[in-house]
Design a protein around this motif. Structure first.
Motif, short mmCIF file in Angstrom:
data_model
loop_
_atom_site.label_atom_id
_atom_site.label_comp_id
_atom_site.label_asym_id
_atom_site.label_seq_id
_atom_site.Cartn_x
_atom_site.Cartn_y
_atom_site.Cartn_z
N ASP A 1 -0.68 44.49 15.58
CA ASP A 1 -2.38 44.71 14.60
C ASP A 1 -2.70 44.94 13.94
OD1 ASP A 1 -3.13 43.00 17.17
OD2 ASP A 1 -5.06 45.35 17.82
N LYS A 2 -1.92 45.73 13.11
CA LYS A 2 -2.19 46.85 11.89
C LYS A 2 -1.72 45.88 10.75
CE LYS A 2 -2.57 51.60 12.03
NZ LYS A 2 -2.11 52.62 11.79
N GLN B 1 -5.42 48.01 17.56
CA GLN B 1 -5.22 48.47 19.18
C GLN B 1 -3.25 48.88 18.71
OE1 GLN B 1 -7.15 49.17 21.00
NE2 GLN B 1 -8.46 48.19 20.03
N ASP B 2 -2.45 48.09 18.23
CA ASP B 2 -0.84 48.25 17.67
C ASP B 2 -0.23 47.94 16.23
OD1 ASP B 2 -0.65 45.20 18.17
OD2 ASP B 2 -0.45 45.55 19.89
N LYS C 1 -12.09 43.43 13.55
CA LYS C 1 -11.21 44.27 15.16
C LYS C 1 -10.91 45.07 14.75
CE LYS C 1 -7.31 42.21 17.79
NZ LYS C 1 -7.22 43.07 18.77
N THR C 2 -10.95 46.44 15.33
CA THR C 2 -10.18 48.03 15.43
C THR C 2 -8.37 47.40 15.94
OG1 THR C 2 -11.54 48.48 16.12
CG2 THR C 2 -9.99 50.47 14.98
#
Ligand code: GLU
Length: 259
Positions: free
Chosen positions: A65-66, A61-62, A58-59
């Motif tokens: 997420d990171k 997005q916010d 998954k890349t």
């Protein structure tokens, strides 16, 4: 000699963001040589978010997420280092800005790192991405590594990147750009010139953060070398720096040339 060595995301992950045990093994085999020559090593490694992306697919997005991807990737990153360094022992140290700025926490961080080193283990450091939000982040591991070098009174800071040094201009855009061998002093002008430069991939650093790291190191009398992680035996070459023409050397203040 005490070294702080920073390695970036693209130097520990493949192009599809999967953690590369092969790249880590290659890096670590060089660390082993330095350890066998009685150098003390502290590693600052990026790649937690990258490895998380590779694991979850998954890349981010916010920010959340990171942070979540870093939680997953950091565990894998450490596993890869421990596997590669065995039987040398690894100590994971995750730092926040406050750990380096608040006096008590700074002292505690330093004592812990000293103790890990005194046992012949290698501290493997990253920013504690899972708990640091935008306001309290250091944000990039180039600066983190420089701050660790100052905290630990290192003799040399090495930043290993996918680029082999500082160029007069962006070499991807200008084929006439050439590598600068030595920078006696990073000036405000240099900082300005590279501040707008684009950053790539999953790492957060660009040339601007490398110059900031060099400035922090130089002010503390620590020399820094910026070199390509893919250069064969790069750490060995940096150890015998006087006879090596590669990389960019950022000299320590007032001729205290330790790098
Ligand atoms: N701490 C981030 C990570 O491990 C990297 C920061 C940076 O690229 O400088 O993914």
């Amino acid at each position: 000699m005490r070294w702080v060595i920073k390695i970036g995301t693209s130097s520990v992950c493949d192009i599809d963001a999967r953690l590369s045990q092969e790249k880590i093994d290659r890096f670590v085999s060089q660390l082993r040589i330095l350890v066998s020559r009685e150098h003390e090593i502290l590693v600052v490694t990026s790649g937690a978010v990258g490895a998380g992306v590779g694991a979850v697919g998954k890349t981010p997005q916010d920010v959340t997420d990171k942070q979540a991807l870093a939680a997953i990737g950091q565990a894998r990153l450490m596993e890869a280092y421990q596997r590669a360094l065995h039987p040398i022992i690894v100590g994971q140290v995750l730092l926040t800005r406050q750990d380096l700025e608040d006096q008590d926490r700074r002292q505690a961080s330093r004592s812990t790192l000293e103790r890990v080193l005194s046992w012949g283990a290698i501290p493997v450091i990253n920013e504690n991405d899972t708990v640091t939000d935008a306001e309290i982040r250091i944000g990039d591991n180039d600066t983190l590594a420089a701050r660790v070098a100052v905290l630990m009174e290192a003799h040399r800071l090495v930043i290993l990147s996918d680029i082999d040094g500082l160029y007069t201009e962006n070499p991807k855009k200008n084929p006439g750009a050439h590598r600068i061998e030595a920078v006696p002093w990073v000036t405000a002008d240099d900082m300005q010139r590279f501040s707008s430069e684009e950053r790539g991939g999953l790492g957060t650093g660009g040339m601007a953060t490398k110059l900031e790291a060099a400035r922090i190191a130089q002010e503390a009398g620590i020399g820094m070398v910026l070199a390509a992680s893919q250069e064969p035996d790069v750490l060995d070459k940096i150890e015998g720096i006087k006879s090596w023409q590669g990389g960019t050397r950022f000299l320590a203040k007032r001729g205290m040339i330790r790098a």
